[in-house]
Design an enzyme around this catalytic site. Structure first.
Site, mmCIF file in Angstrom:
data_model
loop_
_atom_site.group_PDB
_atom_site.id
_atom_site.type_symbol
_atom_site.label_atom_id
_atom_site.label_comp_id
_atom_site.label_asym_id
_atom_site.label_seq_id
_atom_site.Cartn_x
_atom_site.Cartn_y
_atom_site.Cartn_z
ATOM 1 N N SER A 106 9.302 -6.999 -1.842
ATOM 2 C CA SER A 106 9.933 -7.714 -1.130
ATOM 3 C C SER A 106 11.430 -8.046 -1.662
ATOM 4 C CB SER A 106 9.337 -8.996 -0.718
ATOM 5 O OG SER A 106 10.088 -9.913 0.048
ATOM 6 N N TYR A 149 5.408 -16.557 -3.780
ATOM 7 C CA TYR A 149 5.444 -15.044 -3.006
ATOM 8 C C TYR A 149 6.559 -14.335 -3.732
ATOM 9 C CZ TYR A 149 6.341 -11.688 0.505
ATOM 10 O OH TYR A 149 6.362 -10.266 1.329
HETATM 11 N N1 LIG Z 1 7.330 -8.128 7.544
HETATM 12 C C1 LIG Z 1 8.335 -8.369 6.649
HETATM 13 O O1 LIG Z 1 9.177 -8.459 6.818
HETATM 14 C C2 LIG Z 1 7.852 -7.985 5.112
HETATM 15 C C3 LIG Z 1 8.845 -8.024 4.133
HETATM 16 C C4 LIG Z 1 8.772 -7.928 2.627
HETATM 17 C C5 LIG Z 1 7.412 -7.244 2.260
HETATM 18 N N2 LIG Z 1 6.473 -7.384 3.179
HETATM 19 C C6 LIG Z 1 5.065 -6.940 2.673
HETATM 20 O O2 LIG Z 1 4.509 -5.891 3.634
HETATM 21 C C7 LIG Z 1 3.226 -6.091 3.441
HETATM 22 C C8 LIG Z 1 2.635 -5.850 4.835
HETATM 23 O O3 LIG Z 1 2.867 -7.052 5.522
HETATM 24 P P1 LIG Z 1 3.018 -7.057 7.229
HETATM 25 O O4 LIG Z 1 4.398 -7.518 7.480
HETATM 26 O O5 LIG Z 1 2.883 -5.778 7.916
HETATM 27 O O6 LIG Z 1 2.108 -8.011 7.657
HETATM 28 P P2 LIG Z 1 0.763 -8.147 8.476
HETATM 29 O O7 LIG Z 1 0.308 -9.791 8.489
HETATM 30 O O8 LIG Z 1 1.128 -7.627 9.852
HETATM 31 O O9 LIG Z 1 -0.070 -7.179 8.008
HETATM 32 C C9 LIG Z 1 -0.784 -7.436 6.671
HETATM 33 C C10 LIG Z 1 -2.191 -7.171 6.570
HETATM 34 O O10 LIG Z 1 -2.540 -7.367 5.446
HETATM 35 C C11 LIG Z 1 -4.081 -7.864 5.564
HETATM 36 N N3 LIG Z 1 -4.243 -8.463 4.283
HETATM 37 C C12 LIG Z 1 -3.635 -9.828 4.019
HETATM 38 N N4 LIG Z 1 -4.377 -10.273 2.744
HETATM 39 C C13 LIG Z 1 -5.679 -9.229 2.352
HETATM 40 C C14 LIG Z 1 -6.417 -9.151 1.714
HETATM 41 N N5 LIG Z 1 -6.591 -10.294 0.515
HETATM 42 N N6 LIG Z 1 -7.109 -8.411 1.480
HETATM 43 C C15 LIG Z 1 -7.175 -7.128 2.564
HETATM 44 N N7 LIG Z 1 -6.250 -7.263 3.552
HETATM 45 C C16 LIG Z 1 -5.213 -8.277 3.469
HETATM 46 C C17 LIG Z 1 -3.934 -8.576 6.618
HETATM 47 O O11 LIG Z 1 -5.086 -9.267 7.363
HETATM 48 C C18 LIG Z 1 -3.049 -7.800 7.506
HETATM 49 O O12 LIG Z 1 -3.683 -6.968 8.566
HETATM 50 C C19 LIG Z 1 2.730 -7.297 2.790
HETATM 51 O O13 LIG Z 1 2.500 -7.147 1.317
HETATM 52 C C20 LIG Z 1 4.122 -8.247 3.023
HETATM 53 O O14 LIG Z 1 4.252 -9.092 1.973
HETATM 54 C C21 LIG Z 1 6.875 -7.654 4.672
#
Ligand SMILES: NC(=O)c1ccc[n+]([C@@H]2O[C@H](COP(=O)([O-])OP(=O)(O)OC[C@H]3O[C@@H](n4cnc5c(N)ncnc54)[C@H](O)[C@@H]3O)[C@@H](O)[C@H]2O)c1
Length: 275
Positions: free
Chosen positions: A152, A165
């Site tokens: 991120s 984070y």
């Molecule tokens: N959405 C954003 O703006 C953004 C920005 C930077 C980084 N990210 C990163 O992208 C990745 C995906 O995020 P997203 O936005 O799709 O979120 P989201 O919540 O829509 O999806 C994340 C998925 O990961 C699963 N998950 C979480 N912890 C888990 C664990 N311990 N074991 C197995 N599954 C687990 C959740 O149940 C969920 O289905 C994450 O690592 C997040 O930190 C997202």
């Protein structure tokens, strides 16, 4: 011929959001997918969508932070598809507080899911990858494998309220660059994609009631205040957050044969935002 025909990909946290979009994109391009999420229902939803595309998938439900999960994840790929070509460390979530309110449990949870879990998954894959690469070398073949770690902009530049984070996500940079050096000899491209604002449940506009997600025994608040989203959109050169499909596109680029000479890199997928 599809770009990823015959490839087998592990995608953690692929029951929703960016992970699901990555799983669908790789499947659309011909890969077989090992889906993972905390619960069966979201994992099964992704499975159904992949099957609709006419692609193959297997499900490995479980918490990536559990001891032994990495071995189980890798085993699911080897038992179902007999191969392992792509590993996407995507599972994650923010558990935010300013430093004076951040508990040890919170800080540790962020390191467990964003640092320790990806490390263990990659360590579990080391044996099969080395064996496959040695065999391919003996046969005179050059097969390229791919690791993409999801980070991120908070991990690269910091973000108020996200010390834990950011620490977890920053570690992905060091792990990516280290593993690129260790696994180059096995023809593995190890890269990292750092996202800016991507529209998922994690970043949904908080209108009224708080949205929470159950992660293990904890209820974690999700979402961002609408005025904060508006402010971010103004800072993003492209003027908006990205879609999960656009996020998946960045990861997909690093899984294609065209990226075979790219390793140890951090790609920003943030609509041009650098903080
Ligand atoms: N959405 C954003 O703006 C953004 C920005 C930077 C980084 N990210 C990163 O992208 C990745 C995906 O995020 P997203 O936005 O799709 O979120 P989201 O919540 O829509 O999806 C994340 C998925 O990961 C699963 N998950 C979480 N912890 C888990 C664990 N311990 N074991 C197995 N599954 C687990 C959740 O149940 C969920 O289905 C994450 O690592 C997040 O930190 C997202």
């Amino acid at each position: 011929m599809k770009k990823l025909a015959g490839k087998v990909a592990l995608v953690s946290g692929s029951g929703r959001g960016i992970g699901q979009a990555i799983a669908l994109k790789l499947a659309e391009e011909g890969a077989s997918i090992v889906i993972n999420d905390l619960d069966k229902a979201p994992a099964d939803e992704t499975l159904m969508k992949i099957n609709k595309l006419g692609a193959q998938a297997a499900v490995c439900v479980g918490d990536v932070t559990e001891a032994g999960f990495g071995e189980q994840f890798v085993k699911t790929a080897m038992e179902n598809f007999g191969a392992l070509d792509i590993i996407i460390n995507n599972a994650g979530y923010p558990w935010d507080s300013v430093i004076q309110k951040m508990s040890d449990e919170q800080f540790q949870a962020m390191l467990d899911v964003h640092t320790v879990a990806p490390f263990r998954i990659l360590r579990a894959a080391a044996g099969p990858i080395r064996e496959l690469a040695k065999k391919e070398k003996a046969e005179g073949q050059a097969v390229y494998r791919k690791v993409v770690n999801v980070s991120s902009i908070a991990g690269l530049y910091g973000n108020a309220g996200q010390m834990a984070y950011a620490a977890g996500k920053a570690s992905m940079v060091g792990m990516t660059r280290t593993l690129a050096k260790e696994w180059g000899r096995y023809n593995v491209n190890v890269n990292c994609v750092a996202f800016g604002l991507i529209e998922t449940r994690m970043t949904q506009a908080l209108d009224g009631a708080a949205v929470t997600a159950n992660i293990g025994e904890n209820e974690i608040k999700m979402g961002i205040r609408p005025e904060m989203i508006q402010a971010m959109n103004q800072m993003i050169p492209l003027g908006r957050g990205g879609t999960p499909e656009e996020a998946a596109g960045a990861v997909y680029l690093l899984c294609t044969p065209e990226s075979n000479y790219i390793s140890g890199q951090i790609l920003l997928a943030s609509g041009g935002l650098i903080m």
